[in-house]
Write an enzyme that holds these catalytic residues in place. Structure first.
Site, PDB file in Angstrom:
ATOM      1  CB  VAL A 157     -27.166  36.735  95.839  1.00 34.47           C
ATOM      2  CG1 VAL A 157     -28.003  38.015  95.922  1.00 34.47           C
ATOM      3  CG2 VAL A 157     -25.747  37.022  96.256  1.00 34.47           C
ATOM      4  CB  ALA A 158     -31.720  33.475  96.137  1.00 36.43           C
ATOM      5  CB  CYS A 159     -32.397  33.070  91.371  1.00 36.08           C
ATOM      6  SG  CYS A 159     -33.593  31.803  91.753  1.00 36.08           S
ATOM      7  CB  SER A 160     -28.933  37.076  91.608  1.00 33.70           C
ATOM      8  OG  SER A 160     -30.044  37.417  90.817  1.00 33.70           O
ATOM      9  CB  SER A 336     -27.348  30.876  91.134  1.00 38.21           C
ATOM     10  OG  SER A 336     -26.579  29.725  91.397  1.00 38.21           O
TER      11      SER A 336
END
Ligand code: COA
Length: 376
Positions: A157-160, A336
């Protein structure tokens, strides 16, 4: 053993690559590339057929982002104006791959801190922005290298990714499907960064983090209760990477710059700050936490100005470095892993009963909040 089905953060781990690039080193190499490009294309530039490239500046980078340096897996090739990309030799299939290797190092630290034997871990989630390959899953390779029985899978979820991973792990514990889950985030972001793009060449760094989420019944005495998690996604093209397995089906555009990280940084800044602040405040209301009482915010590490604004909206006053610690200055944006590095490095001084927030935000858009309280 009586299981509580209450998930907690039992321990965290961090692997930091030894090499680091300062802004001065980065800008020197970038500007050398610009000078060489402009010289090589002097005629076309002179005729007005193409625009000359513009140099980068240390002052701009520090003022616009707060970044001063970044750790990377391979410094020399990134700084070589003829290469400007990490060079990481491909390994045989029977050797541990680089992404698994740094993930294992972070995970081992978390296991050691919790006093947990790998055999007692039930699952491994590899939660990161980029996977080295589609399959077998990185998580399963990490699981095997650590000697964990159970299951593993990758999630992006990319950066998250890490906060979404923490909620997933917490839900396994709540449902009784697992008692001990490792969320590992190896982020080799230097591989997806376009080091020749003036707008973004300074943004990212490499690192690996690990978070051990466990049932309170088995966690070490000194742990962090997970009070609540909330996730949100809203589609946006403002942070995008078109790299994928179908690139070879369109060979004429397979190496275009959009096959690396691209963003409209200014739009991201303006759209994400209100989204994140609103989600945090909604969550505090749901969990009946006074936002002004939050002892510390471990925010996503992309931009110091964004964090200042978000922290102000949540706490009701300008936050100092103790209330909203930064690791962006030395690590840059590690996708992340950023909020987890901040938590890992800045939680030991908090006391029993202190409440804080781990919060990530980035591409998707995606936002993840994890409210935690230190045990008495
Ligand atoms: N060196 C010098 N000047 C530069 C430069 C560089 N490396 N890069 C851009 N500039 C210039 C631009 O050309 C522009 O010049 P102009 O005003 O003459 O047109 C000016 O600096 C401002 O550029 P802009 O892109 O608007 O900067 P910014 O203040 O928005 O900062 C970011 C850029 C990327 C640091 C910032 O927007 C950001 O961090 N946004 C959030 C991104 C984020 O959270 N992303 C999540 C990713 S996971």
């Amino acid at each position: 053993m009586n299981w509580t089905n209450r998930p907690v953060i039992a321990a965290t781990g961090l692997y930091t690559p030894p090499e680091s690039i300062s802004n001065a080193e980065l800008v020197e190499s970038f500007n050398e590339y610009v000078a060489r490009y402009n010289e090589a294309h002097a005629d076309a530039i002179g005729m007005g057929d193409i625009d000359p490239l513009q140099p980068s500046s240390v002052e701009f980078i520090e003022k616009a982002s707060g970044i001063k340096a970044r750790h990377v897996i391979d410094k020399a090739s990134i700084l070589d104006p003829e290469i400007m990309c990490p060079r990481i030799a491909e390994r045989d299939n029977d050797q541990l791959s680089i992404m698994a290797e740094i993930g294992v190092k972070a995970a081992q630290q978390a296991l050691e801190a919790a006093g947990r034997a790998p055999v007692d871990v039930d699952a491994v989630l590899c939660a990161a922005s980029n996977m080295q390959r589609p399959y077998p899953a990185m998580a399963i390779e990490i699981q095997q290298a650590l000697g964990i029985d159970g299951f593993g899978f990758d999630m992006n979820v990319a950066c998250s990714s890490a906060t979404f991973g923490i909620q997933t792990a917490a839900d396994y514990v709540r449902a009784g499907n697992a008692r001990s889950v490792l969320v590992v985030s190896p982020e080799i972001t230097s591989g997806h960064l376009n080091w020749r793009d003036r707008d973004s060449h300074f943004i990212f760094g490499d690192v690996a983090t690990a978070v051990l989420v466990e049932d309170a019944a088995i966690a070490p005495e000194n742990h962090w209760e997970i009070l609540g998690t909330k996730l949100k996604t809203v589609f946006s093209n403002n942070i995008r990477n078109n790299f994928g397995f179908l690139n070879r089906a369109a060979p004429e555009t397979a190496s275009d710059p959009d096959k690396l990280f691209v963003q409209e940084g200014c739009k991201v800044f303006k759209e994400v700050v209100p989204m994140v602040s609103a989600l945090i405040l909604q969550e505090t209301e749901r969990l009946q936490i006074d936002p002004h009482s939050l002892r510390r915010l471990w925010l996503h590490q992309a931009n110091a100005g964004m964090n200042r604004l978000i922290a102000h909206r949540v706490l009701g006053h300008e936050a100092d470095g103790d209330e909203s610690p930064t690791v962006l200055d030395t690590y840059a944006n590690t996708s992340s892993a950023g909020s987890i590095i901040a938590f890992h490095k800045h939680n030991s001084d908090l006391v029993g009963g202190d409440t804080g927030l781990i919060c990530s935000f980035g591409a998707g858009y995606s936002v993840g909040t994890v409210f935690v309280r230190k045990t008495d």
